[in-house]
Design an enzyme around this catalytic site. Structure first.
Site, short mmCIF file in Angstrom:
data_model
loop_
_atom_site.label_atom_id
_atom_site.label_comp_id
_atom_site.label_asym_id
_atom_site.label_seq_id
_atom_site.Cartn_x
_atom_site.Cartn_y
_atom_site.Cartn_z
N SER A 14 0.83 -1.20 0.00
CA SER A 14 0.00 0.00 0.00
C SER A 14 0.87 1.26 0.00
O SER A 14 0.41 2.33 -0.38
CB SER A 14 -0.89 -0.02 1.24
OG SER A 14 -0.08 -0.18 2.39
N CYS A 76 2.46 -6.94 1.60
CA CYS A 76 1.54 -6.18 2.44
C CYS A 76 0.66 -7.21 3.12
O CYS A 76 0.05 -8.05 2.45
CB CYS A 76 0.70 -5.27 1.54
SG CYS A 76 -0.65 -4.43 2.39
N GLU A 155 5.72 5.95 9.96
CA GLU A 155 5.86 6.87 8.84
C GLU A 155 6.28 8.26 9.29
O GLU A 155 6.86 9.01 8.53
CB GLU A 155 4.57 6.89 8.01
CG GLU A 155 4.38 5.52 7.39
CD GLU A 155 3.48 5.49 6.18
OE1 GLU A 155 2.79 6.47 5.91
OE2 GLU A 155 3.48 4.44 5.51
N CYS A 187 2.62 -6.92 9.96
CA CYS A 187 2.46 -5.70 9.16
C CYS A 187 3.86 -5.30 8.72
O CYS A 187 4.81 -5.35 9.53
CB CYS A 187 1.82 -4.61 10.00
SG CYS A 187 1.80 -3.01 9.15
N HIS A 189 5.25 -2.58 8.26
CA HIS A 189 5.89 -1.44 8.94
C HIS A 189 6.52 -1.84 10.28
O HIS A 189 7.40 -1.16 10.76
CB HIS A 189 4.85 -0.36 9.26
CG HIS A 189 4.46 0.48 8.08
ND1 HIS A 189 3.82 -0.03 6.99
CD2 HIS A 189 4.62 1.81 7.85
CE1 HIS A 189 3.59 0.96 6.14
NE2 HIS A 189 4.06 2.08 6.64
N1 DGL Z 1 1.58 -2.40 4.54
C1 DGL Z 1 0.38 -2.61 5.31
C2 DGL Z 1 0.38 -4.00 5.90
O1 DGL Z 1 1.38 -4.70 5.91
C3 DGL Z 1 0.24 -1.58 6.41
C4 DGL Z 1 -0.10 -0.20 5.96
C5 DGL Z 1 -1.54 -0.04 5.53
O2 DGL Z 1 -2.46 -0.06 6.37
O3 DGL Z 1 -1.73 0.12 4.34
O4 DGL Z 1 -0.65 -4.43 6.36
#
Ligand code: DGL
Length: 267
Positions: A14, A76, A155, A187, A189
């Site tokens: 994303s 993601c 972020e 996730c 991040h």
């Molecule tokens: N990259 C998304 C994940 O791994 C987290 C960021 C989002 O909510 O888009 O779920």
């Protein structure tokens, strides 16, 4: 065949988070070219409906396929949780998600069979990790918790800020009581919050699925005889985004720690 082997691997997320997966792939497979797509115009996916995330993921697949990629990594957790089964049905290219590699790694290292997972609201609500555990280790117990404030903290580079500790304490308070020995960072991040999460949940092993995904990518490429020519120089990463390339580039350096080229495209 040789041409096919030297095509890029497509990776999407994303936004910037999937670059943690790119970093692991680069470490493990330095000769592989990577085309990355970050859907910065529509981030976050973590609070979107399954229908929306499926539609976005399909549009990104079309874009990556137009670039001739030989494989796609859905880097993601939200897209992997909500869209992976339909993408696999719809596209003939190998597609790797982040859920199963993380689950396999957690099951491999857990001694007491009590595993935790944290992720976005959509990932946790989808119960994709529950299904993953049930499939390969039904005797394991899984404890889940969504931590929606972690993504904006990363972020905004609040990686070890006191406020991040406070929020982590609050989110992980119940997890501490569950006697888990492994926690999956569900996730892309969250690997950047390893220090804080590790301090709050000391003695619990954190599974960063990025490394597990890179291992799976390597296995699949070798099995399908699709790995890039090993005599090639270290290959490059090309990034495409759906909004503001400059902003992406600034944040990308905390994830990837190398110079990248970024271009904005319309899907
Ligand atoms: N990259 C998304 C994940 O791994 C987290 C960021 C989002 O909510 O888009 O779920």
């Amino acid at each position: 065949m040789r041409e096919e082997r030297n095509r890029a691997i497509g990776v999407f997320d994303s936004g910037v988070g999937g670059l943690t997966v790119v970093r692991s792939i680069r470490r493990c497979l330095p000769n592989e070219k990577i085309i990355y797509f970050g859907d910065t115009a529509r981030v976050p996916y973590g609070n979107k409906s399954p229908e929306a995330v499926k539609r976005f993921s399909r549009e990104i697949m079309e874009f990556l396929r137009s670039k001739g990629v030989k494989m796609v990594v859905a880097a993601c957790n939200t897209a992997s949780s909500l869209a992976l089964p339909s993408l696999k049905r719809e596209y003939p290219v190998p597609i790797i998600g982040v859920i199963d590699p993380g689950v396999r790694e957690a099951v491999r290292i857990s001694k007491n069979r009590r595993i935790g997972v944290i992720g976005t609201n959509s990932t946790i609500d989808s119960r994709a990790y529950d299904r993953g555990i049930k499939k390969i280790a039904p005797s394991c117990r899984l404890f889940s918790k969504s931590c929606p404030l972690f993504v904006p903290l990363v972020e905004n580079r609040f990686l070890t800020d006191p406020v991040t500790y406070q929020i982590a304490e609050r989110y992980l308070r119940d997890m501490k009581k569950k006697r888990i020995d492994v926690l999956i960072l569900g996730c892309t991040h969250y690997p950047l919050l390893k220090k804080v999460i590790g301090d709050v949940l000391n003695d619990i092993t954190l599974v960063d699925s990025a490394a597990a995904v890179a291992k799976t990518v390597k296995e699949v490429l070798n099995r399908k005889n699709m790995a890039a020519d090993s005599r090639r120089r270290r290959a490059d990463v090309k990034c495409f985004v759906s909004d503001d390339a400059g902003r992406f580039k600034k944040t990308a350096c905390i994830f990837l720690r190398e110079e990248i080229r970024v271009k904005k495209v319309a899907l």
